[in-house]
Design a protein around this motif. Structure first.
Motif, PDB file in Angstrom:
ATOM      1  N   ALA A   1     -50.407 -11.652  14.474  1.00  0.00           N
ATOM      2  CA  ALA A   1     -49.815 -12.986  14.528  1.00  0.00           C
ATOM      3  C   ALA A   1     -48.543 -13.077  13.692  1.00  0.00           C
ATOM      4  O   ALA A   1     -47.598 -13.761  14.074  1.00  0.00           O
ATOM      5  CB  ALA A   1     -50.832 -14.026  14.053  1.00  0.00           C
ATOM      6  N   THR A   2     -48.533 -12.400  12.566  1.00  0.00           N
ATOM      7  CA  THR A   2     -47.359 -12.506  11.694  1.00  0.00           C
ATOM      8  C   THR A   2     -46.308 -11.444  11.980  1.00  0.00           C
ATOM      9  O   THR A   2     -45.215 -11.484  11.436  1.00  0.00           O
ATOM     10  CB  THR A   2     -47.758 -12.405  10.210  1.00  0.00           C
ATOM     11  N   SER A   3     -46.648 -10.487  12.843  1.00  0.00           N
ATOM     12  CA  SER A   3     -45.712  -9.391  13.070  1.00  0.00           C
ATOM     13  C   SER A   3     -44.403  -9.892  13.641  1.00  0.00           C
ATOM     14  O   SER A   3     -43.343  -9.345  13.352  1.00  0.00           O
ATOM     15  CB  SER A   3     -46.325  -8.347  14.001  1.00  0.00           C
ATOM     16  N   PHE A   4     -44.460 -10.926  14.440  1.00  0.00           N
ATOM     17  CA  PHE A   4     -43.248 -11.410  15.070  1.00  0.00           C
ATOM     18  C   PHE A   4     -42.268 -11.952  14.054  1.00  0.00           C
ATOM     19  O   PHE A   4     -41.080 -12.036  14.309  1.00  0.00           O
ATOM     20  CB  PHE A   4     -43.595 -12.475  16.107  1.00  0.00           C
ATOM     21  N   LEU A   5     -42.795 -12.326  12.896  1.00  0.00           N
ATOM     22  CA  LEU A   5     -41.930 -12.870  11.863  1.00  0.00           C
ATOM     23  C   LEU A   5     -41.033 -11.804  11.270  1.00  0.00           C
ATOM     24  O   LEU A   5     -39.934 -12.082  10.804  1.00  0.00           O
ATOM     25  CB  LEU A   5     -42.768 -13.504  10.745  1.00  0.00           C
ATOM     26  N   VAL A   6     -41.512 -10.569  11.254  1.00  0.00           N
ATOM     27  CA  VAL A   6     -40.735  -9.546  10.567  1.00  0.00           C
ATOM     28  C   VAL A   6     -39.776  -8.814  11.482  1.00  0.00           C
ATOM     29  O   VAL A   6     -39.093  -7.894  11.069  1.00  0.00           O
ATOM     30  CB  VAL A   6     -41.650  -8.504   9.877  1.00  0.00           C
TER      31      VAL A   6
ATOM     32  N   PRO B   1     -38.195  -1.233  20.829  1.00  0.00           N
ATOM     33  CA  PRO B   1     -38.539  -1.154  19.406  1.00  0.00           C
ATOM     34  C   PRO B   1     -39.503  -2.236  18.941  1.00  0.00           C
ATOM     35  O   PRO B   1     -40.460  -1.958  18.220  1.00  0.00           O
ATOM     36  CB  PRO B   1     -37.186  -1.307  18.695  1.00  0.00           C
ATOM     37  N   ASN B   2     -39.248  -3.464  19.358  1.00  0.00           N
ATOM     38  CA  ASN B   2     -40.068  -4.548  18.830  1.00  0.00           C
ATOM     39  C   ASN B   2     -41.539  -4.397  19.154  1.00  0.00           C
ATOM     40  O   ASN B   2     -42.394  -4.640  18.309  1.00  0.00           O
ATOM     41  CB  ASN B   2     -39.540  -5.900  19.337  1.00  0.00           C
ATOM     42  N   ARG B   3     -41.821  -3.971  20.380  1.00  0.00           N
ATOM     43  CA  ARG B   3     -43.222  -3.838  20.743  1.00  0.00           C
ATOM     44  C   ARG B   3     -43.923  -2.788  19.898  1.00  0.00           C
ATOM     45  O   ARG B   3     -45.064  -2.957  19.471  1.00  0.00           O
ATOM     46  CB  ARG B   3     -43.337  -3.476  22.220  1.00  0.00           C
ATOM     47  N   ARG B   4     -43.202  -1.692  19.651  1.00  0.00           N
ATOM     48  CA  ARG B   4     -43.834  -0.635  18.846  1.00  0.00           C
ATOM     49  C   ARG B   4     -44.066  -1.116  17.422  1.00  0.00           C
ATOM     50  O   ARG B   4     -45.084  -0.829  16.796  1.00  0.00           O
ATOM     51  CB  ARG B   4     -42.927   0.597  18.783  1.00  0.00           C
ATOM     52  N   LEU B   5     -43.068  -1.859  16.898  1.00  0.00           N
ATOM     53  CA  LEU B   5     -43.198  -2.327  15.519  1.00  0.00           C
ATOM     54  C   LEU B   5     -44.348  -3.313  15.392  1.00  0.00           C
ATOM     55  O   LEU B   5     -45.074  -3.319  14.402  1.00  0.00           O
ATOM     56  CB  LEU B   5     -41.879  -2.953  15.058  1.00  0.00           C
ATOM     57  N   VAL B   6     -44.510  -4.160  16.395  1.00  0.00           N
ATOM     58  CA  VAL B   6     -45.646  -5.073  16.376  1.00  0.00           C
ATOM     59  C   VAL B   6     -46.946  -4.285  16.324  1.00  0.00           C
ATOM     60  O   VAL B   6     -47.865  -4.606  15.568  1.00  0.00           O
ATOM     61  CB  VAL B   6     -45.632  -6.004  17.615  1.00  0.00           C
ATOM     62  N   ALA B   7     -47.005  -3.224  17.114  1.00  0.00           N
ATOM     63  CA  ALA B   7     -48.225  -2.426  17.157  1.00  0.00           C
ATOM     64  C   ALA B   7     -48.523  -1.801  15.794  1.00  0.00           C
ATOM     65  O   ALA B   7     -49.638  -1.885  15.285  1.00  0.00           O
ATOM     66  CB  ALA B   7     -48.097  -1.331  18.215  1.00  0.00           C
ATOM     67  N   ILE B   8     -47.527  -1.179  15.178  1.00  0.00           N
ATOM     68  CA  ILE B   8     -47.799  -0.502  13.911  1.00  0.00           C
ATOM     69  C   ILE B   8     -48.065  -1.518  12.810  1.00  0.00           C
ATOM     70  O   ILE B   8     -48.872  -1.278  11.905  1.00  0.00           O
ATOM     71  CB  ILE B   8     -46.652   0.459  13.524  1.00  0.00           C
ATOM     72  N   TYR B   9     -47.402  -2.662  12.886  1.00  0.00           N
ATOM     73  CA  TYR B   9     -47.652  -3.693  11.896  1.00  0.00           C
ATOM     74  C   TYR B   9     -49.104  -4.152  11.973  1.00  0.00           C
ATOM     75  O   TYR B   9     -49.780  -4.339  10.956  1.00  0.00           O
ATOM     76  CB  TYR B   9     -46.697  -4.874  12.132  1.00  0.00           C
ATOM     77  N   THR B  10     -49.590  -4.309  13.180  1.00  0.00           N
ATOM     78  CA  THR B  10     -50.976  -4.710  13.373  1.00  0.00           C
ATOM     79  C   THR B  10     -51.930  -3.653  12.827  1.00  0.00           C
ATOM     80  O   THR B  10     -52.894  -3.971  12.127  1.00  0.00           O
ATOM     81  CB  THR B  10     -51.263  -4.931  14.869  1.00  0.00           C
TER      82      THR B  10
END
Lengths: 262, 286, 348
Positions: free
Chosen positions: C123-128, C229-238
């Motif tokens: 949920a918070t990954s989109f913020l970063v 990039p964004n999708r991958r970053l969301v995944a790793i952040y999660t």
């Protein structure tokens, strides 16, 4: 003329890459002005113009790094104007950068392998090692071999001299098996002894790939391209065959004239 | 409600004075200094000591706090910070956190952990009627002083030679250097003034803010909010951000005491989502 | 003038390894090295060798897992977070509350806590994803502080400043009871750490892991080869949030208590420091750093209990000024000479 045979496409074939009235403004500055360009499949098209004419901006617009202020971009008939860069790559549009944009800490093999893996939609594979994707690795190794980089494929990119990195830059763009390849000054920054190799590779690209080449090296342009567009101050000055363009007096003054002096 | 507004404005302007040094440092040197609050704390504690042990007048403490912390800032900049401008943001963050920890610990050791109380001079106590609302003289004083500082800063930036050098250096350091501007000196002076202002803010607000050894860590987030939300390419950005923050904080704590500081953080996150590069800034700027 | 066609398999310069050898190169990189086995064996042996220090060892294991989660973010995806304790703390409270209100089974609680933290991370990954480095620092810090405030306010649920008590755990797998000396605790934590580590190791050597390193190395180029990039970053952040949540859950379960400081800035800073000491980007930094950190803490706290913060600050300052590489150049040179080639090691 080129040693490559153009594919037997009819003149009524749909252009594979097309821009319609493409514009880019940065505040008051017009970087790209009403550029309409059309590439037929298999074309060898060069984009030339003086420094600052907006050639790289144009490439950035085509690839989605920049969003246009107006106009449309069509790839094989599909409107890709609002698509993100990675989506355009998936559709078969690939590019090289004027200054090497590589992954300094990755080895050459890893670099090319990840590009191929992405192409094969294996980029989200999380629990199988990349090493297990033998088809991908083999293709990567083979591609590197073709670019005469096989002996250094286990080295980190940062360890290579700039000239060899430039080869990797092009190899990386090819790894995506693009339908349209945008080359932004492929020989730029390469020392004299490496230029020959780059030029050979550019000339040796498969006939099925449409190529848009930005270049200052007129020898390459004249020997490689079948059509040339001249970009001046963001707008298209002239477009035509090599003979038409090199004979055009406006081009001489705007560009070739400068080149002769400088 | 007008009282709340005034209080919020006073708090906001104080935050601005405290944080503007950080904003300029970040915009100028691209340096994330999480220890900025330590300078403010130094100003506050200096005031407490001078007033308590030496009977110095509150009014005199203000310029003294500025000068001492400015000097402190200059020393730190030349000896320590200078070496870190080229390092990554992560390293800068870790370094300044380390300094902050050291400052917190040192103050705890020398001054004890309890909160310091400042006794305002009689001239600043009491209330005054403005527009039908009662506002403390002290808070009015804060507003006036901070407004003067803001005007002074704006004038210094736009009218003085140093100001233009500073603006040039913020805009493009390499070009500025090429024009013969001594970047090192600009950095040192700016850092010193920024720290001095923080110290002044700490002294000025000693009665308003809770002054204890954990001050730098507690207020770090506020300074960062001001700087991030406000952006680093102007003074007006942080000023607006500080005002919003000050009013939101005071109003929030008054009307929704259960939520406390939660509102501030939520507002911050929301603002940053709306404007990731700051309220007033160029896209792509730090 | 006919161009030499590279596509026709022209002569190559220098000896080229056969295509199959390329695969072997990569496989060698991702294979387990002898020293890795030694390290884990040592960790297990510590159970027998240091029976009086099991509580400390448990702490180390939990800290190592937390630092590992930060490594996934920082070392592989290049995201600097000042508030990763948000997920650690969220997992801790989730596990504690789960044990009190739902079930005392540790493994179930672990799963619940991990999933909750993962959801929060998602949920918070989109913020970063947006904004500059500084914005990211701010948002991560802000989210953690918001959670801390919330935990403080909802003291009816969380116990507030007094902490969450009454966390009673059932035996692990129904067999191993948690005891006062930390015997079950340490093996439990170590086991969880090991499993999650192995998964992380697989992740890092997978195409996904490599794509993260590509994004970290050159985001522009990554998107130019087809990576979103964004999708991958969301995944790793999660995933990183999930890992941190599990670490927090371990703390809650093994100490049977949750205090507000699981969400504190100090906790985030400690995690960062541990990783920086150990080195980011090669997965073992968290483990190495945790051991070093805890040892330092033990030694210094023994000398000056109250002012650990000062020495911690000093260590940070020196570490950054001198640079970890230079500090460790000596010992590391020896280590490198003695052992086989390490997997990819990058300092932050």
């Amino acid at each position: 003329m080129t040693a490559l045979a153009s594919p037997a496409a009819t003149t009524t074939a749909q252009p594979i890459l097309q821009t319609i009235g493409l514009e880019k403004r940065f505040g008051g500055l017009v970087a790209t002005s009403d550029v309409s360009l059309s590439l037929r499949p298999g074309a060898r098209h060069a984009l030339i113009g003086p420094n600052g004419a907006g050639k790289t901006t144009f490439i950035n617009l085509l690839t989605g790094v920049l969003a246009p202020s107006a106009g449309k971009i069509l790839l094989d008939g599909t409107d890709i104007t609002t698509e993100r860069p990675h989506a355009r790559v998936r559709r078969g549009l690939s590019r090289t950068f004027q200054i090497n944009q590589l992954f300094a800490e990755l080895t050459l093999l890893e670099t090319v392998a990840i590009a191929i893996a992405e192409r094969e939609r294996k980029g989200w594979s999380m629990f199988r090692p990349l090493a297990a994707q033998t088809a991908v690795i083999d293709e990567a190794a083979e591609l590197l071999a073709r670019f005469r980089l096989a002996d250094v494929m286990a080295k980190r990119t940062a360890e290579l001299p700039y000239g060899r990195q430039r080869l990797l830059e092009i190899a990386l763009a090819i790894a995506a098996k693009p339908r349209v390849l945008l080359l932004d000054e492929p020989a730029a920054g390469v020392p004299e002894d490496g230029r020959r190799e780059i030029l050979d590779i550019v000339r040796g690209l498969p006939a099925s790939v449409t190529v848009l080449l930005i270049e200052h090296d007129m020898d390459l342009v004249f020997s490689f391209a079948d059509r040339i567009s001249v970009l001046v101050a963001g707008g298209l000055l002239v477009e035509g065959t090599v003979a038409e363009v090199s004979g055009d007096p406006r081009v001489r003054t705007a560009y070739l004239g400068e080149d002769a002096d400088g | 409600m007008l009282t709340i507004l005034f209080d919020g404005v006073a708090y906001g302007m104080l935050l601005f004075v405290l944080a503007c040094g950080l904003a300029v440092t970040l915009g100028l040197m691209n340096f994330v200094n999480l220890a900025h609050g330590a300078f403010a704390m130094a100003g506050g504690y200096l005031t407490v000591v001078l007033m308590g042990s030496y009977g110095v007048s509150f009014y005199l403490c203000l310029p003294l706090a500025f000068l001492v912390t400015a000097l402190l800032g200059a020393v730190f900049e030349r000896t320590l910070y200078r070496h870190l401008y080229a390092k990554s943001h992560l390293e800068q963050v870790l370094f300044s956190i380390g300094l902050a920890f050291m400052a917190v610990s040192a103050v705890d050791y020398f001054m004890g952990a309890r909160q310091q109380i400042v006794q305002l001079p009689p001239s600043l106590q009491g209330r005054v009627e403005i527009l039908g609302a009662g506002i403390g003289v002290y808070r009015l004083f804060i507003i006036v002083v901070c407004a003067l500082i803001l005007i002074g800063l704006q004038l210094a930036l736009t009218r003085t030679r140093f100001g233009s050098q500073l603006r040039a250096a913020v805009d493009d350091g390499r070009v500025a250097r090429g024009l013969g501007i001594n970047i090192g000196r600009v950095f040192a002076l700016t850092f010193a003034v920024g720290s001095g202002l923080a110290g002044l803010g700490g002294a000025l607000g000693a009665e308003l803010l809770t002054l204890d050894p954990t001050f730098p860590l507690k207020f770090m987030i506020y300074f960062l909010i001001v700087v991030t939300v406000g952006g680093t390419t102007s003074i007006t950005g942080p000023f607006l951000a500080a005002l919003i923050l000050g009013i939101a904080d005071v109003a929030g704590k008054y009307y929704f005491p259960q939520l406390g500081a939660f509102i501030i953080y939520a507002v911050t996150v929301a603002l940053l989502l709306w404007r990731p590069y700051g309220l007033i800034s160029r896209e792509g700027a730090r | 003038m006919s161009a030499a066609d590279p596509a026709a398999g022209a002569a190559m310069s220098g000896p080229a390894p056969a295509a199959g050898a390329a695969g072997a190169l990569l496989a060698r990189d991702s294979a387990w090295k002898p020293w890795e086995f030694a390290l884990w064996a040592l960790a297990l042996a510590a159970f027998f060798l240091l029976p009086s220090k099991l509580l400390l060892l448990n702490d180390i294991a939990i800290l190592a897992l937390f630092a590992l989660s930060i490594d996934l973010l920082l070392g592989y995806a290049g995201i600097v977070s000042l508030g990763h304790a948000a997920f650690f703390g969220f997992g801790a409270y989730a596990a504690g509350l789960f044990a009190i209100h739902v079930s005392g089974d540790p493994l179930l609680g672990l799963v619940a806590a991990g999933l909750s933290a993962g959801v929060l991370g998602f949920a918070t990954s989109f913020l970063v994803l947006r904004g500059s480095d500084l914005t990211r620092l701010m948002i991560t810090l802000g989210v953690a502080l918001m959670l801390l405030e919330a935990a403080n306010r909802f003291s009816g649920l969380t116990g507030g400043a007094d902490g969450l008590t009454g966390v009673t755990m059932a035996p692990v797998l129904g067999l191993f009871e948690f005891d006062l000396w930390g015997r079950t605790s340490y093996l439990y934590s170590l086991g969880v750490l090991f499993v999650l580590f192995v998964l992380a190791r697989l992740l890092v050597h997978s195409p996904f892991g490599l794509s993260l390193r590509a994004i970290k190395g050159n985001r522009l180029r990554a998107s130019a080869i087809g990576i979103a990039p964004n999708r991958r970053l969301v995944a790793i952040y999660t995933i990183a949030a999930l890992y941190a949540g599990v670490a927090g859950a371990l703390l809650a379960q093994t100490t049977q208590f949750v205090s507000l400081d699981v969400l504190s800035f100090q906790r985030s800073a400690d995690g960062l420091l541990v990783l920086v000491i150990g080195g980011a980007g090669y997965l073992y930094g968290g483990l190495v750093g945790a051991i070093a950190f805890k040892l330092m803490h033990e030694v210094i706290s023994g000398l000056t209990a109250q002012y650990w913060l000062f020495w911690l600050g000093l260590i940070l300052v020196i570490l950054v000024l001198v640079g970890r590489d230079r500090l460790l150049a000596g010992p590391r040179g020896l280590l490198r000479a003695a052992l086989a080639r390490l997997p990819r090691r990058r300092a932050p």
